[in-house]
Scaffold this active site. Sequence first.
Site, PDB file in Angstrom:
ATOM      1  N   SER A 239      28.412  88.705  32.085  1.00 57.99           N
ATOM      2  CA  SER A 239      29.028  88.965  33.397  1.00 57.99           C
ATOM      3  C   SER A 239      28.537  87.948  34.434  1.00 57.99           C
ATOM      4  O   SER A 239      29.296  87.561  35.335  1.00 57.99           O
ATOM      5  CB  SER A 239      28.776  90.402  33.856  1.00 57.99           C
ATOM      6  N   ASN A 240      27.299  87.487  34.321  1.00 60.18           N
ATOM      7  CA  ASN A 240      26.838  86.415  35.223  1.00 60.18           C
ATOM      8  C   ASN A 240      27.588  85.117  34.938  1.00 60.18           C
ATOM      9  O   ASN A 240      27.958  84.395  35.863  1.00 60.18           O
ATOM     10  CB  ASN A 240      25.335  86.192  35.069  1.00 60.18           C
TER      11      ASN A 240
ATOM     12  N   GLU B  83       5.595  79.329  32.246  1.00 56.47           N
ATOM     13  CA  GLU B  83       5.165  80.713  32.460  1.00 56.47           C
ATOM     14  C   GLU B  83       6.374  81.652  32.430  1.00 56.47           C
ATOM     15  O   GLU B  83       7.305  81.479  33.222  1.00 56.47           O
ATOM     16  CB  GLU B  83       4.476  80.807  33.824  1.00 56.47           C
TER      17      GLU B  83
ATOM     18  N   ILE C 210      12.720  83.782  24.160  1.00 54.68           N
ATOM     19  CA  ILE C 210      11.628  83.076  24.823  1.00 54.68           C
ATOM     20  C   ILE C 210      11.656  81.628  24.337  1.00 54.68           C
ATOM     21  O   ILE C 210      11.826  81.378  23.137  1.00 54.68           O
ATOM     22  CB  ILE C 210      10.280  83.761  24.503  1.00 54.68           C
ATOM     23  N   LEU C 211      11.549  80.694  25.263  1.00 55.06           N
ATOM     24  CA  LEU C 211      11.680  79.276  24.908  1.00 55.06           C
ATOM     25  C   LEU C 211      10.319  78.612  24.788  1.00 55.06           C
ATOM     26  O   LEU C 211       9.367  78.965  25.497  1.00 55.06           O
ATOM     27  CB  LEU C 211      12.522  78.572  25.980  1.00 55.06           C
TER      28      LEU C 211
ATOM     29  N   HIS D 235      16.622  86.738  36.812  1.00 55.36           N
ATOM     30  CA  HIS D 235      15.812  87.815  36.248  1.00 55.36           C
ATOM     31  C   HIS D 235      16.077  89.102  37.034  1.00 55.36           C
ATOM     32  O   HIS D 235      16.103  89.080  38.274  1.00 55.36           O
ATOM     33  CB  HIS D 235      14.329  87.447  36.315  1.00 55.36           C
TER      34      HIS D 235
ATOM     35  N   GLU E  96      23.425  90.231  41.325  1.00 58.41           N
ATOM     36  CA  GLU E  96      23.244  89.004  40.538  1.00 58.41           C
ATOM     37  C   GLU E  96      24.472  88.113  40.624  1.00 58.41           C
ATOM     38  O   GLU E  96      24.379  86.881  40.710  1.00 58.41           O
ATOM     39  CB  GLU E  96      22.977  89.352  39.064  1.00 58.41           C
TER      40      GLU E  96
ATOM     41  N   MET F 218      18.315  85.853  25.978  1.00 56.87           N
ATOM     42  CA  MET F 218      17.180  86.726  25.691  1.00 56.87           C
ATOM     43  C   MET F 218      16.230  86.163  24.628  1.00 56.87           C
ATOM     44  O   MET F 218      15.665  86.914  23.833  1.00 56.87           O
ATOM     45  CB  MET F 218      17.688  88.115  25.280  1.00 56.87           C
TER      46      MET F 218
HETATM   47  C1  GAR Z   1      21.264  90.390  33.567  1.00 58.92           C
HETATM   48  O1  GAR Z   1      20.853  91.558  34.229  1.00 58.92           O
HETATM   49  C2  GAR Z   1      20.165  89.346  33.619  1.00 58.92           C
HETATM   50  O2  GAR Z   1      19.454  89.346  34.816  1.00 58.92           O
HETATM   51  C3  GAR Z   1      19.302  89.815  32.479  1.00 58.92           C
HETATM   52  O3  GAR Z   1      20.194  90.177  31.466  1.00 58.92           O
HETATM   53  C4  GAR Z   1      21.413  90.640  32.069  1.00 58.92           C
HETATM   54  C5  GAR Z   1      22.550  89.842  31.480  1.00 58.92           C
HETATM   55  O4  GAR Z   1      23.776  90.362  31.886  1.00 58.92           O
HETATM   56  N1  GAR Z   1      18.413  88.776  32.056  1.00 58.92           N
HETATM   57  C6  GAR Z   1      17.217  89.008  31.561  1.00 58.92           C
HETATM   58  O5  GAR Z   1      16.754  90.123  31.419  1.00 58.92           O
HETATM   59  C7  GAR Z   1      16.449  87.764  31.176  1.00 58.92           C
HETATM   60  N2  GAR Z   1      15.126  88.098  30.785  1.00 58.92           N
HETATM   61  P1  GAR Z   1      25.120  89.542  31.645  1.00 58.92           P
HETATM   62  O6  GAR Z   1      25.119  89.111  30.179  1.00 58.92           O
HETATM   63  O7  GAR Z   1      26.214  90.536  31.911  1.00 58.92           O
HETATM   64  O8  GAR Z   1      25.132  88.378  32.574  1.00 58.92           O
END
Ligand code: GAR
Length: 222
Positions: A16-17, A146, A95-96, A112, A177, A93
């Site tokens: 969605s982002n 980090e 970790i790099l 985040h 977001e 999702m």
């Molecule tokens: C979002 O809430 C983003 O902030 C989070 O995953 C979701 C993805 O939503 N990201 C993390 O937790 C990164 N550690 P989306 O796939 O609908 O954009």
Amino acid sequence: MITPMPVVVLISGSGSNLQAIMDACASGKINARVCAVISNKPGAYGLERAKAAGIPTHCIDHTLFSNRDSFEAALSQCIDDYAPGLIALAGFMRILGTAFIERYQGRMLNIHPSLLPHFPGLNTHQRVLDAKHHYHGCTVHFVTQELDGGPPIAFSKLEVNSPETAETLASRVLVLEHKLYPTVISLFAEKRLYMEDNIAILDGEPLHAPIDITQIQTRKIS
Ligand code: GAR
């Protein structure tokens, strides 16, 4: 008008982002174009969103690689083929590793779902409820070694309601977001935002703390 900045978006899920970023590019709100979308998960719905917008997609399934280095080597090769000015992690999702982050330092952003530095890591919405925090939200930051700890750029916040669940919070934060991430990408694409010596710089001023999205908006970004 400078040439739109090519952006590679990395996802793992719904996207969605990604959709918000693609929409902002398409409407000219940000001077960027999503040149490719890469998922580490084969079924990620975000891949469908990108295809529907005519954007090239790739799936680089981390489970098919014997270790992190070989996965990230394939990921870098795919990214570099597009010569992006920015890599945007949008619900990615994984970790790099050190070498990967080093390679893209200063041109990789992440969103985040918490008000960093509070609640880095996973399950942020439930953790906010458990900790009885009154405010919650999301933060965009530069990616450094980090985890969720790179220089924060901007945040958007909401008041936690009563009653509230992790699910209601997650969907309310997502709405924030979708505005915050395109706003910050716009600043980066306009070269008003960059990272220097591990500090985010906006309009020539170091950001010692992330700024509220409402303040960015009053700076008239577009
Ligand atoms: C979002 O809430 C983003 O902030 C989070 O995953 C979701 C993805 O939503 N990201 C993390 O937790 C990164 N550690 P989306 O796939 O609908 O954009």
